[in-house]
Design an enzyme around this catalytic site. Structure first.
Site, PDB file in Angstrom:
ATOM      1  N   CYS A 128     -22.100 -44.531-115.068  1.00 39.26           N
ATOM      2  CA  CYS A 128     -22.218 -45.771-115.843  1.00 39.26           C
ATOM      3  C   CYS A 128     -21.139 -45.909-116.921  1.00 39.26           C
ATOM      4  O   CYS A 128     -21.003 -46.972-117.520  1.00 39.26           O
ATOM      5  CB  CYS A 128     -23.601 -45.877-116.459  1.00 39.26           C
ATOM      6  SG  CYS A 128     -24.926 -46.024-115.221  1.00 39.26           S
ATOM      7  N   HIS A 271     -23.272 -50.423-122.467  1.00 35.02           N
ATOM      8  CA  HIS A 271     -23.725 -50.340-121.089  1.00 35.02           C
ATOM      9  C   HIS A 271     -25.170 -50.822-121.024  1.00 35.02           C
ATOM     10  O   HIS A 271     -26.013 -50.410-121.816  1.00 35.02           O
ATOM     11  CB  HIS A 271     -23.618 -48.905-120.585  1.00 35.02           C
ATOM     12  CG  HIS A 271     -24.454 -48.616-119.383  1.00 35.02           C
ATOM     13  ND1 HIS A 271     -24.330 -49.352-118.217  1.00 35.02           N
ATOM     14  CD2 HIS A 271     -25.427 -47.701-119.168  1.00 35.02           C
ATOM     15  CE1 HIS A 271     -25.199 -48.879-117.329  1.00 35.02           C
ATOM     16  NE2 HIS A 271     -25.871 -47.888-117.882  1.00 35.02           N
ATOM     17  N   ASN A 301     -29.779 -52.792-114.602  1.00 33.44           N
ATOM     18  CA  ASN A 301     -28.699 -51.824-114.819  1.00 33.44           C
ATOM     19  C   ASN A 301     -27.806 -51.821-113.586  1.00 33.44           C
ATOM     20  O   ASN A 301     -28.229 -51.407-112.512  1.00 33.44           O
ATOM     21  CB  ASN A 301     -29.312 -50.439-115.058  1.00 33.44           C
ATOM     22  CG  ASN A 301     -28.285 -49.364-115.344  1.00 33.44           C
ATOM     23  OD1 ASN A 301     -27.114 -49.485-114.990  1.00 33.44           O
ATOM     24  ND2 ASN A 301     -28.724 -48.288-115.970  1.00 33.44           N
TER      25      ASN A 301
END
Length: 362
Positions: A128, A271, A301
């Site tokens: 990520c 993020h 996500n």
């Protein structure tokens, strides 16, 4: 579609002194298929209220059977090139955890499909944190004079590695891609990506992982590999603690390098892990909640795609404006983390990534 007043990627700066990577194009794209919390509730032991309370997510987009990460990357890349008003770059960087294949890298395929055959092309794997690592890599290519323009794409199809029956993770992750075009420019102009902080801690490798399928544990035909070991796994409580601590520390380190304070930040773009993590990091930095950019409710996500998708969404809504100081930060498996600070340029306003569907680029 014509670019905005300071978006063009021409003319490049060819002298090696005082070169900086400057943001000149931006776009995002998610596949049309939407999976709502209600749909998940029909097959998992969960509910819309439970998912929203724990994650802040209301829906996520997923690829159709036969679609892959490269399909998402090509569409986002095509839109970013159009935003920048260019059809040529010297390098293509794809940040992803879900490449089309273990070998070869996905970036050369993406470059070829975009008509960029001959450009340097490689993948970045930092889970990520991939987009921030990719941004540093692209900026380095430009600063070193290796490239005048770079297309950077964060793209992930987590539906390919997440067990659809795993309630803990199936509710969190979605598929998508976000892309930026960077050109050689001056470090003092709007859009210049300036100060970075990057880090890792491999002692935490087991916190976020897909156990089987690599050289450590090849998933050979006929070899006994459990369903759990073939899919994405995450130790949620440990990840939450590390994500908040690492992102906040990295953001502070970046601000210190730039001789700035948290109150100097107009927009904080972390993020998009989940809403609880976003709020915790924002609070840790002492920033007002309204300075945190989030689209996690609409896309979940999306891994390496999450920061450019959030930026694209914010730009489309007019939230970020020329001259705004924007702080990016991310945390991912590895463990990895990273942050970057930049001043927002005048870009052509992109479409909202999930307000339009359509066919993928050929």
């Amino acid at each position: 579609m014509p670019p905005g007043p300071s978006a063009p990627c021409d003319p490049p700066i060819r002298t090696p002194q005082d070169r900086s990577a400057v943001l000149c194009g931006l776009a995002g794209w998610v596949p049309p298929r939407v999976v709502t919390n209600e749909e998940l509730s029909r097959r998992l032991d969960t509910s819309d209220a439970w998912i929203r309370t724990r994650t802040g997510i209301g829906r996520r987009h997923v690829v159709e059977p036969g679609q892959a990460t490269s399909d998402l990357a090509v569409e986002a890349g095509r839109r970013a090139l159009r935003s920048a008003g260019t059809d040529a770059v010297d390098a293509v960087v794809v940040a992803t955890t879900t490449p089309d294949r273990p070998c070869p890298a996905t970036a050369p395929v993406v470059a070829s499909r975009l008509g960029l055959t001959g450009a340097a092309a490689f993948d970045v794997s930092a889970v990520c944190t991939g987009f921030v690592y990719g941004l540093a890599s692209a900026a380095g290519l430009i600063a070193a004079g290796v490239a005048e323009r770079v297309l950077l794409i964060g793209a992930d199809a987590y539906s390919a590695i997440v067990d659809p029956d795993d309630r803990a993770n199936a509710i969190i992750f979605g598929d998508g891609a976000g892309a930026v075009v960077l050109r050689a420019g001056r470090p003092d102009e709007p859009g210049a990506v300036g100060h970075f902080d990057l880090g890792s801690d491999g002692t935490g490798e087991e916190m976020i992982t897909v156990a089987a399928g690599g050289s450590r544990w090849p998933a050979r035909t006929g070899e006994e590999v459990s369903r759990e070991d073939r899919h994405f796994a995450m130790r949620g409580k440990e990840v939450f603690r590390h994500a908040v601590t690492r992102m906040a520390a990295s953001a502070r380190a970046t601000l210190a390098l730039a001789d700035r304070k948290a109150e100097d930040v107009d927009h904080f773009v972390p993020h998009q892990a989940n809403l609880r993590i976003l709020r915790a990091v924002t609070e840790e930095l002492g920033l007002p909640e309204d300075r945190c950019v989030s689209n996690v409710e609409s896309v979940g996500n999306t891994g390496a795609a999450s920061i450019p998708l959030a930026l694209s969404d914010a730009a489309a809504r007019g939230v970020v404006r020329p001259g705004d100081r924007v702080l990016l930060t991310a945390f991912g498996g590895g463990l990895t983390w990273g942050s970057c600070l930049l001043t927002w340029p005048a870009l052509h306003r992109p479409d909202r990534p999930y307000d339009q569907g359509g066919e993928l680029a050929p």
